[in-house]
Design a protein around this motif. Sequence first.
Motif, PDB file in Angstrom:
ATOM      1  N   GLN A  55     -11.762  -6.914  14.854  1.00 14.85           N
ATOM      2  CA  GLN A  55     -12.134  -8.302  15.115  1.00 14.85           C
ATOM      3  C   GLN A  55     -11.182  -9.319  14.496  1.00 14.85           C
ATOM      4  OE1 GLN A  55     -14.534  -9.357  17.169  1.00 14.85           O
ATOM      5  NE2 GLN A  55     -14.943  -7.216  17.677  1.00 14.85           N
ATOM      6  N   ASN A  56     -10.317  -8.870  13.611  1.00 19.55           N
ATOM      7  CA  ASN A  56      -9.404  -9.793  12.935  1.00 19.55           C
ATOM      8  C   ASN A  56      -7.964  -9.484  13.333  1.00 19.55           C
ATOM      9  OD1 ASN A  56     -11.072 -11.388  10.671  1.00 19.55           O
ATOM     10  ND2 ASN A  56     -11.898  -9.312  10.850  1.00 19.55           N
ATOM     11  N   ASN A  57      -7.207 -10.531  13.540  1.00 18.72           N
ATOM     12  CA  ASN A  57      -5.830 -10.402  13.999  1.00 18.72           C
ATOM     13  C   ASN A  57      -4.906 -10.180  12.808  1.00 18.72           C
ATOM     14  OD1 ASN A  57      -3.542 -10.405  15.536  1.00 18.72           O
ATOM     15  ND2 ASN A  57      -3.482 -12.626  15.824  1.00 18.72           N
ATOM     16  N   LYS A  58      -4.267  -9.034  12.751  1.00 15.47           N
ATOM     17  CA  LYS A  58      -3.443  -8.674  11.603  1.00 15.47           C
ATOM     18  C   LYS A  58      -2.387  -9.718  11.239  1.00 15.47           C
ATOM     19  CE  LYS A  58      -0.390  -5.029   9.854  1.00 15.47           C
ATOM     20  NZ  LYS A  58       0.160  -3.673  10.107  1.00 15.47           N
ATOM     21  N   LEU A 100      -6.521   4.172 -13.424  1.00 16.42           N
ATOM     22  CA  LEU A 100      -5.620   5.054 -12.699  1.00 16.42           C
ATOM     23  C   LEU A 100      -5.876   6.516 -13.048  1.00 16.42           C
ATOM     24  CD1 LEU A 100      -2.346   2.950 -13.014  1.00 16.42           C
ATOM     25  CD2 LEU A 100      -3.669   3.322 -10.919  1.00 16.42           C
ATOM     26  N   ASP A 101      -6.138   6.801 -14.315  1.00 17.39           N
ATOM     27  CA  ASP A 101      -6.437   8.173 -14.733  1.00 17.39           C
ATOM     28  C   ASP A 101      -7.669   8.717 -14.023  1.00 17.39           C
ATOM     29  OD1 ASP A 101      -4.327   8.703 -16.421  1.00 17.39           O
ATOM     30  OD2 ASP A 101      -5.348   8.012 -18.230  1.00 17.39           O
ATOM     31  N   ARG A 102      -8.610   7.844 -13.690  1.00 12.95           N
ATOM     32  CA  ARG A 102      -9.865   8.297 -13.089  1.00 12.95           C
ATOM     33  C   ARG A 102      -9.877   8.177 -11.567  1.00 12.95           C
ATOM     34  NH1 ARG A 102     -14.514   6.302 -17.430  1.00 12.95           N
ATOM     35  NH2 ARG A 102     -13.557   7.338 -19.252  1.00 12.95           N
ATOM     36  N   GLY A 103      -8.726   7.843 -10.990  1.00 17.47           N
ATOM     37  CA  GLY A 103      -8.600   7.918  -9.545  1.00 17.47           C
ATOM     38  C   GLY A 103      -8.633   6.607  -8.786  1.00 17.47           C
ATOM     39  N   ALA A 104      -8.791   5.468  -9.477  1.00 19.03           N
ATOM     40  CA  ALA A 104      -8.739   4.179  -8.785  1.00 19.03           C
ATOM     41  C   ALA A 104      -7.310   3.898  -8.325  1.00 19.03           C
ATOM     42  CB  ALA A 104      -9.231   3.062  -9.698  1.00 19.03           C
ATOM     43  N   ILE A 105      -7.190   3.139  -7.241  1.00 19.59           N
ATOM     44  CA  ILE A 105      -5.881   2.834  -6.655  1.00 19.59           C
ATOM     45  C   ILE A 105      -5.704   1.320  -6.615  1.00 19.59           C
ATOM     46  CG2 ILE A 105      -4.393   3.100  -4.630  1.00 19.59           C
ATOM     47  CD1 ILE A 105      -6.091   5.551  -3.879  1.00 19.59           C
ATOM     48  N   ALA A 106      -4.582   0.844  -7.132  1.00 22.19           N
ATOM     49  CA  ALA A 106      -4.306  -0.591  -7.202  1.00 22.19           C
ATOM     50  C   ALA A 106      -3.384  -1.016  -6.072  1.00 22.19           C
ATOM     51  CB  ALA A 106      -3.672  -0.945  -8.540  1.00 22.19           C
ATOM     52  N   PHE A 107      -3.760  -2.098  -5.390  1.00 29.45           N
ATOM     53  CA  PHE A 107      -2.913  -2.731  -4.382  1.00 29.45           C
ATOM     54  C   PHE A 107      -2.398  -4.028  -4.991  1.00 29.45           C
ATOM     55  CE2 PHE A 107      -4.708   0.431  -1.892  1.00 29.45           C
ATOM     56  CZ  PHE A 107      -4.209   0.434  -0.604  1.00 29.45           C
ATOM     57  N   CYS A 108      -1.095  -4.082  -5.218  1.00 28.97           N
ATOM     58  CA  CYS A 108      -0.488  -5.199  -5.947  1.00 28.97           C
ATOM     59  C   CYS A 108       0.409  -6.009  -5.015  1.00 28.97           C
ATOM     60  CB  CYS A 108       0.342  -4.692  -7.117  1.00 28.97           C
ATOM     61  SG  CYS A 108      -0.557  -3.609  -8.252  1.00 28.97           S
ATOM     62  N   ILE A 109       0.192  -7.320  -5.001  1.00 29.37           N
ATOM     63  CA  ILE A 109       1.046  -8.232  -4.246  1.00 29.37           C
ATOM     64  C   ILE A 109       1.972  -8.930  -5.243  1.00 29.37           C
ATOM     65  CG2 ILE A 109       1.152 -10.223  -2.715  1.00 29.37           C
ATOM     66  CD1 ILE A 109      -0.189  -7.857  -1.418  1.00 29.37           C
ATOM     67  N   PHE A 110       3.261  -8.738  -5.053  1.00 29.04           N
ATOM     68  CA  PHE A 110       4.251  -9.366  -5.920  1.00 29.04           C
ATOM     69  C   PHE A 110       4.991 -10.454  -5.158  1.00 29.04           C
ATOM     70  CE2 PHE A 110       3.715  -5.153  -7.789  1.00 29.04           C
ATOM     71  CZ  PHE A 110       3.622  -5.443  -9.133  1.00 29.04           C
ATOM     72  N   ILE A 111       5.279 -11.547  -5.862  1.00 26.54           N
ATOM     73  CA  ILE A 111       6.208 -12.572  -5.389  1.00 26.54           C
ATOM     74  C   ILE A 111       7.436 -12.426  -6.265  1.00 26.54           C
ATOM     75  CG2 ILE A 111       6.599 -14.992  -4.880  1.00 26.54           C
ATOM     76  CD1 ILE A 111       4.222 -13.784  -3.376  1.00 26.54           C
ATOM     77  N   GLY A 112       8.514 -11.892  -5.695  1.00 25.93           N
ATOM     78  CA  GLY A 112       9.606 -11.443  -6.546  1.00 25.93           C
ATOM     79  C   GLY A 112       9.089 -10.263  -7.358  1.00 25.93           C
ATOM     80  N   ARG A 113       9.150 -10.389  -8.678  1.00 22.71           N
ATOM     81  CA  ARG A 113       8.594  -9.358  -9.560  1.00 22.71           C
ATOM     82  C   ARG A 113       7.363  -9.850 -10.313  1.00 22.71           C
ATOM     83  NH1 ARG A 113      13.688  -7.578  -8.810  1.00 22.71           N
ATOM     84  NH2 ARG A 113      14.043  -5.317  -8.946  1.00 22.71           N
ATOM     85  N   TYR A 164      -4.982 -11.097   2.541  1.00 24.41           N
ATOM     86  CA  TYR A 164      -3.969 -10.139   2.976  1.00 24.41           C
ATOM     87  C   TYR A 164      -4.117  -8.820   2.221  1.00 24.41           C
ATOM     88  CZ  TYR A 164       0.642  -7.990   3.508  1.00 24.41           C
ATOM     89  OH  TYR A 164       1.657  -7.105   3.743  1.00 24.41           O
ATOM     90  N   ASN A 165      -4.312  -8.892   0.923  1.00 23.80           N
ATOM     91  CA  ASN A 165      -4.492  -7.690   0.117  1.00 23.80           C
ATOM     92  C   ASN A 165      -5.702  -6.906   0.612  1.00 23.80           C
ATOM     93  OD1 ASN A 165      -5.195  -5.799  -1.973  1.00 23.80           O
ATOM     94  ND2 ASN A 165      -4.042  -7.023  -3.435  1.00 23.80           N
ATOM     95  N   TYR A 166      -6.812  -7.604   0.856  1.00 25.59           N
ATOM     96  CA  TYR A 166      -8.017  -6.911   1.290  1.00 25.59           C
ATOM     97  C   TYR A 166      -7.827  -6.258   2.652  1.00 25.59           C
ATOM     98  CZ  TYR A 166     -12.868  -5.806   2.217  1.00 25.59           C
ATOM     99  OH  TYR A 166     -14.024  -5.136   2.515  1.00 25.59           O
ATOM    100  N   PHE A 167      -7.134  -6.950   3.546  1.00 29.47           N
ATOM    101  CA  PHE A 167      -6.851  -6.385   4.874  1.00 29.47           C
ATOM    102  C   PHE A 167      -6.040  -5.096   4.742  1.00 29.47           C
ATOM    103  CE2 PHE A 167      -4.964  -6.097   9.091  1.00 29.47           C
ATOM    104  CZ  PHE A 167      -5.998  -6.493   9.918  1.00 29.47           C
ATOM    105  N   LYS A 168      -5.042  -5.083   3.860  1.00 29.26           N
ATOM    106  CA  LYS A 168      -4.225  -3.888   3.655  1.00 29.26           C
ATOM    107  C   LYS A 168      -5.045  -2.761   3.047  1.00 29.26           C
ATOM    108  CE  LYS A 168      -0.577  -3.682   4.627  1.00 29.26           C
ATOM    109  NZ  LYS A 168       0.037  -3.383   5.954  1.00 29.26           N
TER     110      LYS A 168
END
Length: 233
Positions: A55-58, A100-113, A164-168
């Motif tokens: 339903q949402n346009n990427k 991270l040790d317990r299996g969670a996965i991080a999605f990180c958005i960087f602007i530059g670094r 954007y992060n949530y969509f990814k």
Amino acid sequence: MLCRLTELFTVAKRTFQTEGLPPLLTRGFAFLTGYFFQYGTYYLYEIDISKVLKQNNKPDFLPDIPNLTLKIVSTNEQADELDREGFEFRSQFINARKRLDRGAIAFCIFIGRELANIGWITLTKQAKDSLIELPFKVDFSNKEACTGGAVTAPKYRNMGIMRYNYFKRLEFLKENGRLRDRAAVAKGNVAAQTGVAKISDINIDAEARFLKLLWWKFWWEKPLTPPSVHNQA
């Protein structure tokens, strides 16, 4: 222990340098008291992943920001490599190593670094418990997942980065065979609610209250019938 103390000091120093003393004191107080007392009210979301993606346009979710990159971090080795490459990560989060040790996965958005936004996904109960203390049910054995821990740096708010992060994250979950996502958002977190409201076909399934007093925990849920629907696309 030494590693955790180092990370605590690094995060405190970063908060003081970028946001000043009052936010540092407020967050420090909340961090310390959180071990003994918490109380909050929340909206519980149930997301049909395929339906929301359809339903949402990427292209509408990709912010027009130069030097924007997405990094997916699933291990502490990857997090350490980011730091060696000059990307901000360890300096921003106290509990990242444990998650991270317990299996969670991080999605990180960087602007530059510079870390502009982070959001987490969990595919197991162990990972969820490291990310969210709230005891709402997620049926991981029935292809459900849980997302949470979204934070946007103050200077990058209201730019569409969180959406954007949530969509990814939803794309990742679908590619890994997950059908539904569950999440909790504090009723006072207007920024997160506003971001979610701009994604169509997301339901608020229930309202909940959480109380933690020393080692006692209490949880109440009130289902919404029919569910409240965010649909502003």
